[in-house]
Design an enzyme around this catalytic site. Structure first.
Site, PDB file in Angstrom:
ATOM      1  N   GLU A 126      15.815  21.002  28.054  1.00 38.35           N
ATOM      2  CA  GLU A 126      16.978  21.862  27.820  1.00 38.35           C
ATOM      3  C   GLU A 126      17.083  22.978  28.855  1.00 38.35           C
ATOM      4  OE1 GLU A 126      18.012  21.462  23.203  1.00 38.35           O
ATOM      5  OE2 GLU A 126      16.067  22.406  23.547  1.00 38.35           O
ATOM      6  N   GLU A 146      12.630  16.380  18.995  1.00 37.85           N
ATOM      7  CA  GLU A 146      12.794  17.242  17.826  1.00 37.85           C
ATOM      8  C   GLU A 146      12.907  16.465  16.515  1.00 37.85           C
ATOM      9  OE1 GLU A 146      13.892  20.065  21.129  1.00 37.85           O
ATOM     10  OE2 GLU A 146      14.042  17.921  20.750  1.00 37.85           O
TER      11      GLU A 146
END
Length: 272
Positions: A126, A146
């Site tokens: 990210e 995640e």
């Protein structure tokens, strides 16, 4: 004067900074824990990004990591309480390193080049997608895992993976939490260059220094116009063309660009 490298790294890690000409190197420094992210590291990263934007002598940032790995991701035991309370580790009013425009945070205006190597998981992906240009080592391993931990990627992956690679490719990697290599990241437009591991930082610096040699006002304006086109559409970006060009064309740098062209020499831009 001592450098950050002269001081022991605290258990919670730290972010090192070093100025090279007009380039700010921003180093993730917690190699004993594969650069797992803690709250102090996020706060220091935001401070470094804010420094880049606020210091007129700095023109480009390079985000890199010490040790063999970019990052194994979040240090979940340290970060989980913040998630449970709905809090962010980055203080309001600073530049948010993921750069997706959350209320209360500033957005970065100057370019950022990311140099990634080894393991680059979750927040690492990210942060690199929040940069502008990414150089990856041939050994790089990526995973947006995640869902494997019962949480959602909230640092920009759900926004940028589909933007760069298309819906199906984004869903493939977001929903399976699989691991993929540098060649796949290049195919998906997550990274722009793949180089031998030992050359990652040097190549990122070469790109940053090339950007820093250009007219700073024009670089920032160009970057922001591209982002506006991506986020708000081509018509919104095109609406800024005339006024932006008028402002740039009346700058000292534009005059220097003309002089350098006539005199057949490299331009010496001042950011004015």
């Amino acid at each position: 004067m001592s450098s950050p490298a002269d001081h022991p790294v605290p258990a919670e890690g730290r972010i090192d900074t070093e100025v090279r000409g007009h380039v700010l190197l921003i180093g993730i420094n917690r190699p004993a824990k594969r650069n797992g992210w803690t709250v102090p590291m996020f706060r220091q990263l935001a401070e470094a990004y804010t420094r880049l934007d606020d210091d007129p002598s700095l023109r480009v940032g390079v985000l890199h990591a010490l040790g063999d790995h970019f990052t194994a991701g979040l240090d979940l035991p340290a970060i989980a309480p913040f998630m449970q309370r709905g809090e962010k580790a980055v203080p309001y009013g600073q530049v948010e390193p993921h750069d997706f425009g959350l209320p209360g945070y500033r957005r970065r205006t100057k370019p950022m080049v990311a140099a990634v190597k080894g393991i680059c998981f979750t927040v690492g992906i990210e942060l690199m997608l929040g940069a502008d240009i990414v150089v990856a080592g041939q050994d790089c391993r990526f995973s947006q895992m995640e869902v494997q931990r019962g949480i959602m990627a909230t640092g920009g992956a759900t926004l940028r993976m589909a933007e760069r690679a298309g819906l199906g490719n984004a869903m493939l990697h977001l929903l399976t939490a699989d691991e993929f290599g540098a060649d796949e990241a290049l195919r998906l437009n997550f990274v722009q260059k793949v180089v031998p591991n030992a050359e990652v930082l040097d190549e990122a610096l070469r790109i940053a220094e090339r950007i820093a040699a250009q007219a700073p006002l024009a670089v920032v304006a160009t970057r922001l116009n591209v982002l506006k086109a991506v986020e708000h559409g081509p018509h919104a970006a095109a609406a800024d063309f005339i006024e932006t060009q008028k402002r740039l064309a009346n700058s000292e740098d534009a005059a220097e660009g003309v002089r350098a062209f006539v005199e057949k020499r490299p331009a010496r831009f001042q950011g004015r």
